[in-house]
Design a protein around this motif. Structure first.
Motif, PDB file in Angstrom:
ATOM      1  N   LEU A   1       0.849  -1.183   0.000  1.00 21.08           N
ATOM      2  CA  LEU A   1       0.000   0.000   0.000  1.00 21.08           C
ATOM      3  C   LEU A   1       0.888   1.238   0.000  1.00 21.08           C
ATOM      4  N   VAL A   2       0.678   2.075  -0.990  1.00 17.82           N
ATOM      5  CA  VAL A   2       1.473   3.287  -1.128  1.00 17.82           C
ATOM      6  C   VAL A   2       0.524   4.467  -1.233  1.00 17.82           C
ATOM      7  N   GLU A   3       0.722   5.459  -0.378  1.00 17.04           N
ATOM      8  CA  GLU A   3      -0.070   6.679  -0.485  1.00 17.04           C
ATOM      9  C   GLU A   3       0.591   7.561  -1.531  1.00 17.04           C
ATOM     10  N   ALA A   4      -0.131   7.784  -2.605  1.00 19.82           N
ATOM     11  CA  ALA A   4       0.414   8.571  -3.713  1.00 19.82           C
ATOM     12  C   ALA A   4      -0.537   9.725  -3.977  1.00 19.82           C
ATOM     13  N   LYS A   5      -0.259  10.839  -3.370  1.00 15.19           N
ATOM     14  CA  LYS A   5      -1.123  12.004  -3.528  1.00 15.19           C
ATOM     15  C   LYS A   5      -0.751  12.776  -4.785  1.00 15.19           C
ATOM     16  N   SER A   6      -1.761  13.236  -5.448  1.00 18.02           N
ATOM     17  CA  SER A   6      -1.603  14.067  -6.627  1.00 18.02           C
ATOM     18  C   SER A   6      -1.534  15.521  -6.146  1.00 18.02           C
ATOM     19  N   PRO A   7      -0.386  16.185  -6.306  1.00 20.63           N
ATOM     20  CA  PRO A   7      -0.216  17.527  -5.718  1.00 20.63           C
ATOM     21  C   PRO A   7      -1.224  18.566  -6.199  1.00 20.63           C
ATOM     22  N   ASP A   8      -1.649  18.476  -7.435  1.00 20.06           N
ATOM     23  CA  ASP A   8      -2.588  19.480  -7.943  1.00 20.06           C
ATOM     24  C   ASP A   8      -3.943  18.874  -8.302  1.00 20.06           C
ATOM     25  N   ASN A   9      -4.150  17.595  -7.922  1.00 23.34           N
ATOM     26  CA  ASN A   9      -5.406  16.892  -8.163  1.00 23.34           C
ATOM     27  C   ASN A   9      -5.776  16.839  -9.644  1.00 23.34           C
ATOM     28  N   SER A  10      -4.765  16.860 -10.503  1.00 19.40           N
ATOM     29  CA  SER A  10      -5.024  16.778 -11.938  1.00 19.40           C
ATOM     30  C   SER A  10      -4.905  15.327 -12.401  1.00 19.40           C
TER      31      SER A  10
ATOM     32  N   ASP B   1      -3.186  14.195 -14.863  1.00 18.54           N
ATOM     33  CA  ASP B   1      -1.783  13.898 -15.176  1.00 18.54           C
ATOM     34  C   ASP B   1      -0.992  13.552 -13.919  1.00 18.54           C
ATOM     35  N   SER B   2      -1.169  14.327 -12.851  1.00 25.79           N
ATOM     36  CA  SER B   2      -0.467  14.045 -11.598  1.00 25.79           C
ATOM     37  C   SER B   2      -0.924  12.717 -11.000  1.00 25.79           C
ATOM     38  N   PHE B   3      -2.229  12.443 -11.086  1.00 23.46           N
ATOM     39  CA  PHE B   3      -2.765  11.197 -10.564  1.00 23.46           C
ATOM     40  C   PHE B   3      -2.175  10.002 -11.307  1.00 23.46           C
ATOM     41  N   VAL B   4      -2.138  10.071 -12.621  1.00 24.89           N
ATOM     42  CA  VAL B   4      -1.580   8.981 -13.427  1.00 24.89           C
ATOM     43  C   VAL B   4      -0.110   8.776 -13.086  1.00 24.89           C
ATOM     44  N   THR B   5       0.630   9.846 -12.924  1.00 26.97           N
ATOM     45  CA  THR B   5       2.046   9.737 -12.553  1.00 26.97           C
ATOM     46  C   THR B   5       2.186   9.088 -11.179  1.00 26.97           C
ATOM     47  N   ALA B   6       1.366   9.521 -10.218  1.00 23.67           N
ATOM     48  CA  ALA B   6       1.454   8.999  -8.853  1.00 23.67           C
ATOM     49  C   ALA B   6       1.049   7.525  -8.782  1.00 23.67           C
ATOM     50  N   ALA B   7       0.086   7.114  -9.594  1.00 23.43           N
ATOM     51  CA  ALA B   7      -0.451   5.748  -9.524  1.00 23.43           C
ATOM     52  C   ALA B   7       0.151   4.805 -10.567  1.00 23.43           C
ATOM     53  N   HIS B   8       1.138   5.263 -11.299  1.00 19.75           N
ATOM     54  CA  HIS B   8       1.750   4.439 -12.350  1.00 19.75           C
ATOM     55  C   HIS B   8       2.183   3.078 -11.807  1.00 19.75           C
ATOM     56  N   GLY B   9       1.767   2.017 -12.478  1.00 23.18           N
ATOM     57  CA  GLY B   9       2.158   0.671 -12.100  1.00 23.18           C
ATOM     58  C   GLY B   9       1.265   0.011 -11.066  1.00 23.18           C
ATOM     59  N   ALA B  10       0.292   0.755 -10.536  1.00 27.01           N
ATOM     60  CA  ALA B  10      -0.597   0.205  -9.508  1.00 27.01           C
ATOM     61  C   ALA B  10      -1.581  -0.790 -10.119  1.00 27.01           C
ATOM     62  N   GLU B  11      -1.951  -1.779  -9.324  1.00 25.84           N
ATOM     63  CA  GLU B  11      -2.995  -2.720  -9.734  1.00 25.84           C
ATOM     64  C   GLU B  11      -4.353  -2.300  -9.185  1.00 25.84           C
ATOM     65  N   GLY B  12      -4.348  -1.451  -8.166  1.00 24.14           N
ATOM     66  CA  GLY B  12      -5.585  -0.945  -7.599  1.00 24.14           C
ATOM     67  C   GLY B  12      -5.386   0.459  -7.084  1.00 24.14           C
ATOM     68  N   VAL B  13      -6.438   1.254  -7.153  1.00 24.05           N
ATOM     69  CA  VAL B  13      -6.380   2.614  -6.629  1.00 24.05           C
ATOM     70  C   VAL B  13      -7.617   2.872  -5.777  1.00 24.05           C
ATOM     71  N   VAL B  14      -7.431   3.667  -4.735  1.00 20.71           N
ATOM     72  CA  VAL B  14      -8.531   4.115  -3.881  1.00 20.71           C
ATOM     73  C   VAL B  14      -8.591   5.623  -4.029  1.00 20.71           C
TER      74      VAL B  14
END
Length: 84
Positions: free
Chosen positions: A10-19, A21-34
């Motif tokens: 479990l990795v907390e990957a916050k998107s700094p600007d809630n965009s 693009d930032s979300f995709v960068t933060a969640a890259h390689g994940a099998e699941g996202v919350v």
């Protein structure tokens, strides 16, 4: 016996600007996202091609393109008892 290949990380990957693009960068390689408020559109799912489940930590799921998720075999869940 469970090996590392069966472990959940479990990795907390916050998107700094809630965009997206930032979300995709933060969640890259994940099998699941919350997510809570993040819009998970068809474009986001296409760019996060390893995701198998999207979970909303809220009652609804209006911020998720459920039809696009279904076409991709991505499971969508929510928390129906949230705030109750």
């Amino acid at each position: 016996e469970w090996g590392l290949s069966n472990a959940i990380q479990l990795v907390e990957a916050k998107s700094p600007d809630n965009s997206p693009d930032s979300f995709v960068t933060a969640a890259h390689g994940a099998e699941g996202v919350v997510v809570e408020y993040m819009e998970v559109t068809e474009d986001v799912m296409t760019r996060l091609d390893t995701v198998k489940v999207v979970s909303v930590q809220a009652i609804g799921h209006s911020n998720i393109d459920v039809a696009a998720a279904s076409r991709r075999g991505i499971c969508v869940t929510n928390a129906p008892g949230f705030c109750s």
